[in-house]
Scaffold this motif. Sequence first.
Motif, PDB file in Angstrom:
ATOM      1  N   VAL A   1     117.255 115.245 105.812  1.00  0.00           N
ATOM      2  CA  VAL A   1     117.174 116.396 106.722  1.00  0.00           C
ATOM      3  C   VAL A   1     116.477 117.550 106.009  1.00  0.00           C
ATOM      4  CG1 VAL A   1     118.549 118.180 107.879  1.00  0.00           C
ATOM      5  CG2 VAL A   1     119.215 115.772 108.060  1.00  0.00           C
TER       6      VAL A   1
ATOM      7  N   ASP B   1     116.279 121.349 105.823  1.00  0.00           N
ATOM      8  CA  ASP B   1     117.055 122.505 106.279  1.00  0.00           C
ATOM      9  C   ASP B   1     116.178 123.583 106.901  1.00  0.00           C
ATOM     10  OD1 ASP B   1     119.222 121.167 105.304  1.00  0.00           O
ATOM     11  OD2 ASP B   1     120.052 122.872 104.218  1.00  0.00           O
TER      12      ASP B   1
ATOM     13  N   SER C   1     123.355 118.866 108.812  1.00  0.00           N
ATOM     14  CA  SER C   1     122.714 118.844 107.498  1.00  0.00           C
ATOM     15  C   SER C   1     123.670 118.434 106.385  1.00  0.00           C
ATOM     16  CB  SER C   1     122.102 120.213 107.192  1.00  0.00           C
ATOM     17  OG  SER C   1     121.482 120.196 105.932  1.00  0.00           O
TER      18      SER C   1
END
Length: 373
Positions: free
Chosen positions: A15, A17, A29
């Motif tokens: 992921v 951020d 996240s």
Amino acid sequence: RLAGGTPIEFGAIGVCDGIAMGHEGMKYSLASRELIADSVESMAMAHAFDGLVLIPNCDKIIPGMLMAAARLNIPSVLVSGGPMMAGLHRGKEISFTQVMEGVGAVSGGRMTMDELKELEDNACPGCGSCAGMFTANSMNCLTEALGMGLPGNGTIPAVSAARIRLAKQAGMVVMNAVEKGIKPRDIMTEDAFKNALAVDMALGCSTNTVLHVPAIAYEAGVDLNLDSFNQVSARTPHLCSLSPGGMHHIQDLDQAGGVQAVMNELLKNGLIANPDALTVTGKTVKENVGNKEILRPDVIRSVSDPYHKQGGLAVLRGNIAQGGAVVKQSAVAEEALKFSGLAQCFDCEDDATAAILGGKVAKGSVVVIRYEG
């Protein structure tokens, strides 16, 4: 392969951020860290790997992979993709931070959309983790300090040939670790975590290290709590002023001597818990550091002339955060260290964002967002 191994590649989710921020996606996240740790563990156990070369870059991948390494306890080395170079905008170095600030400036009428687009187009000039001391670069630097990454892991730019050399070296190092039986829990000891915390405070790393380092320590069987951070911060000066709280970027830190130069400065002043701690290279911290000098004293200050006498992070406790709250004290303006004002409370991030962008947050007030963890 150069050292006689047979590499087998497998991927993990990652992921970003920067993309997940500011909407419902951010709630996924941190959870992705556990998925990454579980997936690495699953593949390593299912395929009975002899060792692991872990290649992360963005925020949750680094701790997730280190957690898996500690859990599996098979010879492992982590080598990141490296930090991004800073962008250049109208003669000034910039990064992701200035784009976020630009959004606020547009909302406040201090910048046009065309100016914001120009800023956006120049902020991220190439590959790598965001150019400042955000979570990814913080964790990559601490991986180096912890002993699970090679010297240079935290700071060599992604686009540098030295990063390619580091990756090849990592493959050779893991083969040596397999041969000699050097395992993550031999490296990730209590002293190693204390060494990493000292570097954390000297560099002024992300507050998210308080989320990740204890989780890695837990998997390694080491007890690390919020008080540990405060204790190390109280005795470790803040030596580097890095973006987003300061003027320099990770490329500057690399030019200044990197994490090893910071560690040497701390070591010379008795601020490294155990200079004889083992690292993945098979050498001790002290042997790795050698006589690494500070090459740019404007980027890495001496212990006798720090940016701040205490470390970059502090843990606060009080009636609104009885379990503790974390602040990057090195980035707080002197006049804001003590503050009294109206608290404007919101029950979710979306409501707070709408109020800020809608001009409903009064100057001199403090924003409190509840129920977001």
